[in-house]
Write a protein that holds these residues in place. Structure first.
Motif, short mmCIF file in Angstrom:
data_model
loop_
_atom_site.label_atom_id
_atom_site.label_comp_id
_atom_site.label_asym_id
_atom_site.label_seq_id
_atom_site.Cartn_x
_atom_site.Cartn_y
_atom_site.Cartn_z
N THR A 47 0.82 -1.21 0.00
CA THR A 47 0.00 0.00 0.00
C THR A 47 0.85 1.26 0.00
O THR A 47 0.54 2.25 -0.66
CB THR A 47 -0.94 0.00 1.23
OG1 THR A 47 -1.72 -1.19 1.18
CG2 THR A 47 -1.85 1.22 1.24
N LYS A 48 1.95 1.21 0.74
CA LYS A 48 2.84 2.39 0.81
C LYS A 48 3.83 2.47 -0.35
O LYS A 48 4.43 3.52 -0.58
CB LYS A 48 3.68 2.33 2.10
CG LYS A 48 2.95 2.80 3.33
CD LYS A 48 3.87 2.72 4.55
CE LYS A 48 5.09 3.62 4.48
NZ LYS A 48 4.90 4.99 4.96
N GLY A 49 4.03 1.33 -1.05
CA GLY A 49 5.10 1.29 -2.05
C GLY A 49 6.45 1.30 -1.36
O GLY A 49 7.43 1.87 -1.86
N PRO A 134 3.78 1.83 10.03
CA PRO A 134 4.62 2.95 9.59
C PRO A 134 3.70 4.15 9.40
O PRO A 134 2.49 4.06 9.65
CB PRO A 134 5.15 2.48 8.24
CG PRO A 134 4.04 1.63 7.69
CD PRO A 134 3.29 1.05 8.88
N SER A 135 4.25 5.28 8.99
CA SER A 135 3.41 6.43 8.73
C SER A 135 2.48 6.14 7.55
O SER A 135 2.85 5.42 6.62
CB SER A 135 4.27 7.66 8.45
OG SER A 135 5.27 7.34 7.49
N ALA A 136 1.26 6.68 7.60
CA ALA A 136 0.22 6.36 6.62
C ALA A 136 0.32 7.24 5.37
O ALA A 136 -0.58 8.02 5.05
CB ALA A 136 -1.17 6.49 7.27
N ASN A 137 1.46 7.12 4.70
CA ASN A 137 1.68 7.90 3.47
C ASN A 137 2.40 7.00 2.47
O ASN A 137 2.91 5.94 2.85
CB ASN A 137 2.55 9.13 3.77
CG ASN A 137 3.85 8.75 4.45
OD1 ASN A 137 3.88 8.50 5.66
ND2 ASN A 137 4.93 8.66 3.69
N ARG A 138 2.47 7.43 1.21
CA ARG A 138 3.26 6.70 0.23
C ARG A 138 4.73 6.81 0.61
O ARG A 138 5.17 7.84 1.15
CB ARG A 138 3.04 7.29 -1.18
CG ARG A 138 1.60 7.23 -1.66
CD ARG A 138 1.22 5.91 -2.26
NE ARG A 138 2.14 5.50 -3.32
CZ ARG A 138 2.21 4.25 -3.80
NH1 ARG A 138 1.41 3.32 -3.33
NH2 ARG A 138 3.06 3.97 -4.74
N VAL A 142 5.53 13.06 2.37
CA VAL A 142 5.36 13.74 3.66
C VAL A 142 4.40 12.95 4.55
O VAL A 142 3.33 12.53 4.10
CB VAL A 142 4.82 15.16 3.41
CG1 VAL A 142 4.57 15.89 4.72
CG2 VAL A 142 5.78 15.95 2.53
N SER A 143 4.76 12.77 5.82
CA SER A 143 3.91 12.02 6.74
C SER A 143 2.61 12.78 7.02
O SER A 143 2.61 14.01 7.07
CB SER A 143 4.64 11.77 8.06
OG SER A 143 5.83 11.05 7.83
N PRO A 144 1.50 12.04 7.24
CA PRO A 144 0.21 12.67 7.49
C PRO A 144 0.03 13.05 8.96
O PRO A 144 0.34 12.25 9.84
CB PRO A 144 -0.79 11.59 7.10
CG PRO A 144 -0.07 10.30 7.32
CD PRO A 144 1.41 10.56 7.19
N VAL A 171 6.00 15.25 14.44
CA VAL A 171 7.12 14.53 13.81
C VAL A 171 7.18 13.13 14.44
O VAL A 171 6.63 12.91 15.52
CB VAL A 171 8.48 15.25 13.96
CG1 VAL A 171 8.51 16.54 13.17
CG2 VAL A 171 8.82 15.49 15.43
N GLU A 172 7.85 12.21 13.75
CA GLU A 172 7.87 10.82 14.17
C GLU A 172 8.59 10.64 15.51
O GLU A 172 9.25 11.55 16.01
CB GLU A 172 8.55 9.96 13.10
CG GLU A 172 7.78 9.83 11.80
CD GLU A 172 7.91 11.04 10.88
OE1 GLU A 172 8.57 12.03 11.27
OE2 GLU A 172 7.35 11.00 9.77
N SER A 173 8.49 9.42 16.02
CA SER A 173 9.12 9.10 17.31
C SER A 173 10.64 9.10 17.20
O SER A 173 11.21 8.94 16.12
CB SER A 173 8.65 7.72 17.77
OG SER A 173 9.01 6.74 16.82
N GLU A 353 13.68 5.49 6.02
CA GLU A 353 12.31 5.62 6.52
C GLU A 353 11.31 5.68 5.40
O GLU A 353 11.63 5.56 4.25
CB GLU A 353 12.17 6.87 7.38
CG GLU A 353 13.45 7.06 8.12
CD GLU A 353 13.34 8.02 9.24
OE1 GLU A 353 12.27 8.12 9.82
OE2 GLU A 353 14.35 8.66 9.51
N GLY A 354 10.11 5.95 5.76
CA GLY A 354 9.06 6.07 4.77
C GLY A 354 7.74 5.79 5.41
O GLY A 354 6.78 5.47 4.81
MG MG Z 1 7.30 7.23 7.49
#
Ligand code: MG
Ligand code: AMP
Length: 354
Positions: A47-49, A134-138, A142-144, A171-173, A353-354
């Motif tokens: 889903t994220k690629g 992971p973050s819910a983005n491609r 940019v993270s949502p 921002v992420e952990s 990351e991603g």
């Molecule tokens: Mg991410």
């Protein structure tokens, strides 16, 4: 929390059935699956690629569950977990047997945390198990930080989106390798290095390059469509105006020290002086400038202490070289000012990351 109990129950059911649930945390929105369901975990990558070698974070509902997911809990890891959880700190520890290799990118270590968000905690409690997210983005974008960001980017490919309002940290952990007694910060994030050092009572290593053994280098991450150029704060206005003059549609991250100054550019966002506020707004600003049609963003780095370290890390990554240009990205046009950028960019972390 704005998600209703019926939504939480529904989302937990989706996880049990092997589906994907986007959910809010205090850092960014996550794209979650049952951590113990390899097929569901694999769907996250599709889903994220995201390359399957990039490990995911397992989210747990309480500190007490930690021992169930890792081989052992070293003393310092326990100290950090008890002090910072629920919160934006991820611990990398030796993988417990119930964690499938799909979730760890094939590594014998696993990243775990307890998020500090009432909706995430309600979901984890209703579901009962661990949720890899992971973050819910491609991958690479940019993270949502709102449910709308998730819907706009992933839409129908997610089975259910829980809406918990905008993320408080933004921002992420912070990721800490706690497999041994020698700790190191693998990614700066919502818990600051200073806060960690105050708890462990000694300085922490922040390696410039990651110890994460994943193949390939993807220097560009957290990246908007527009190219990002970093310059010294006092050069932001001149650099932006010069690029606008050359025909770019320039978006400006105007440093707080220059608040209110007129800038002849396409779009301007006012960078907050307080780092917690800046972290909260950062990804929204990048998305906003994309939406307003900018093809170039001129920004500067904050001071790299406290949350400024994580913000600077994300800005560097957003400005990183684009190994795989996206189809929608404007080509690197002549006349993009990069000269003064070089002076502030070189220590970019190469964390994956991603
Ligand atoms: Mg991410
Ligand atoms: P995200 O995809 O934004 O949630 O980021 C997850 C981060 O956790 C990535 O930077 C991963 O490389 C990191 N990570 C997850 N598991 C591990 C691990 N076992 N060892 C080191 N880093 C990890």
């Amino acid at each position: 929390m704005s998600a209703r109990n019926t939504d939480i129950e529904k989302a937990a059911g989706v996880l049990r059935a092997g589906g994907l649930v986007a959910f809010p945390t205090e850092t960014v929105y996550g794209l979650g699956a049952n951590a113990e369901d390899p097929a569901a975990v694999t769907r996250i990558f599709e889903t994220k690629g995201r390359p399957p070698s990039h490990p995911l974070i397992v989210h747990l509902g309480s500190v007490e569950q930690l021992a169930d997911w890792v081989e052992e809990v070293p003393e310092t890891a326990r100290l950090l977990a008890e002090h910072f959880w629920p919160g934006p700190l991820t611990l990398v520890l030796r993988r417990g047997r119930r964690v499938p290799l799909e979730a760890t990118g094939g590594l014998e270590t696993v990243a775990v945390r307890v998020p500090d968000h009432p909706v995430a905690l309600a979901l984890l409690s209703a579901f009962g198990g661990g949720v890899t997210a992971p973050s819910a983005n491609r991958f690479g974008s940019v993270s949502p930080t709102t449910a709308d960001h998730v819907r706009a980017e992933l839409g129908e490919s997610v089975d259910f989106v829980l809406d918990g309002g905008p993320c408080a940290v933004g921002v992420e952990s912070t990721i800490v390798d706690a497999t041994g007694e020698e700790l190191s910060v693998l990614r700066p994030g919502g818990v600051t290095r200073e806060e960690l050092e105050a708890v462990v009572g000694r300085p922490l290593a922040v390696p410039a390059t990651s110890r994460v053994r994943v193949p390939g280098q993807h220097p560009s991450h957290y990246a908007p469509r527009a190219r990002v150029v970093l310059v010294e704060p006092e050069k932001v206005i001149a650099e932006a105006e010069a690029a606008q003059e050359l025909g770019h549609r320039v978006g400006v991250f105007l440093p707080a020290a220059f608040a209110g100054a007129p800038v002849a550019a396409h779009a301007v966002v006012a960078v907050p002086g307080a780092m917690d506020e800046y972290a909260r707004e950062l990804y929204g600003f990048l998305r906003e400038l994309d939406q307003r049609g900018c093809d170039l963003i001129v920004a500067s780095l904050p001071e790299e202490r406290g949350l400024g370290l994580a913000i600077a890390n994300r800005l560097r990554r957003a400005a990183g070289p684009r190994t795989v240009p996206s189809a929608s990205a404007p080509s690197a046009a002549a006349g993009v000012p990069t000269g003064s950028a070089a002076s502030v960019v070189p220590t970019a972390s190469s964390l994956q990351e991603g």
